[in-house]
Scaffold this motif. Structure first.
Motif: not given
Ligand SMILES: C[S@@+](CC[C@H](N)C(=O)[O-])C[C@H]1O[C@@H](n2cnc3c(N)ncnc32)[C@H](O)[C@@H]1O
Length: 317
Positions: A31-32, A54-56, A61-63, A75-76
């Motif tokens: 996602f970034g 995303d793993r970040d 949070d943004a997702a 979002a996962v």
């Protein structure tokens, strides 16, 4: 310094190849900051769905902020090598996904935020984990790795010809003081490199190698590709954008083998329909245009490949 916006790479080509159906189910596994996702969403109807991974934690949070405002988005959080488990956790049936995108590597916000420890340009703690809650930081790893392993990682993942000198300098320096910051490591690498390439910081390749190693980026990619194909619906498409020659080689070989079908003895005649391939390749390798590279230097080394799961309608680009 303000964080730069992440400009999505090969955006138009990605969207064209994903061939978005307005009521379809899509996965953006990287996602970034949602550059690709937001364009996918523009093409989906209220019945369409987009799963973003995303793993970040900051990307997630943004997702989540996006999914709170858009019922089509789920979002996962997690590493995409666990794709099967991540999709199971939200009850996505196997063979149901119409398109999946992997835009590999790191995002501009990760590189630009000094605190994430990815940057030799901005001083911060020497970390480089995309998910700071899992695994070792570069500082921890570098404090105990053997010189030999360090040479191998820097040479292979960084394609750095001065890997031996750099590894020797790192090991010599850590015997007097542990590495704690990115600037500290960058200056030791800088001093160890005898010839500087114009326009490129001497630590560029070493930092890339350490980042790829600490996040197991090639291992993640190798593990996810078969699962991604498995999870696609018939006619669903998988698009992978890579930035490193070793990543692209993994994608190219996997796509080649999956599109060839079952192995058979070379001397045994078989009909094409007996080979049972999982996918067919769509188009050729896609590279950025000169204009895109000028606008977005991050696109320079990008390479995009696409396959379609067999069983769908005829291949139309
Ligand atoms: C190049 S950026 C994606 C940018 C995105 N396409 C956009 O336009 O905003 C890659 C993202 O993928 C995430 N990522 C990289 N490897 C991952 C992995 N193995 N599992 C989950 N997320 C990963 C990174 O944390 C980063 O946020």
């Amino acid at each position: 310094m303000p964080t730069k916006k992440h400009v999505p790479v090969l955006l138009e080509q990605t969207l064209r190849l994903l061939r978005i159906k307005e009521d379809g189910l899509y996965v953006d596994a990287t996602f970034g900051r949602g550059g690709h996702s937001s364009e996918i969403l523009k093409r989906l109807s209220p019945q369409g769905q987009l799963i973003v991974i995303d793993r970040d934690p900051e990307a997630i949070d943004a997702a989540r902020a996006l999914s709170n405002n858009d019922a089509r988005v789920s979002a996962v959080a997690g590493a995409f090598a666990d794709l099967g488990d991540l999709l199971d956790s939200i009850d996505v049936p196997s063979g149901s996904i119409d398109g999946m995108l992997f835009d590999l590597g790191v995002s501009s916000p990760q590189l630009d935020d000094a605190h994430r420890g990815f940057s030799f340009m901005r001083d911060g703690p020497l970390d480089m984990r995309m998910d700071p809650d899992n695994g070792q930081s570069v500082a921890e790893w570098i404090s105990q790795v053997t010189e030999r392993e360090l040479v191998t990682v820097i040479a292979r993942l960084g394609e750095e010809k001065f890997s031996r000198r750099i590894a020797r300098a790192i090991v010599a320096r850590r015997s007097t003081a542990a590495f704690e910051t990115t600037a500290d490591l960058a200056s030791v690498v800088d001093a160890a490199v005898p010839f500087k390439e114009p326009g490129r910081h001497p630590a560029t390749k070493t930092f890339q190698a350490l980042r790829m190693y600490i996040n197991d980026e090639l291992g993640q990619l190798e593990r996810v590709l078969p699962v991604a194909v498995d999870r696609l619906a018939a006619g669903g498409r998988l698009v992978v954008i890579s930035f490193h020659s070793l990543e692209d080689r993994i994608v190219k070989r996997f796509f080649r083998d999956a599109s060839r079908g079952d192995p058979h003895p070379p001397d045994m005649p078989v009909r094409a329909d007996e080979l049972n391939p999982d996918v067919r390749k769509i188009g050729k390798l896609v590279r950025p245009t000169i204009a895109e590279t000028e606008d977005n230097p991050r696109a320079r080394s990008s390479r995009l490949r696409c396959v379609e799961k067999i069983g769908g309608e005829a291949c139309v680009q």
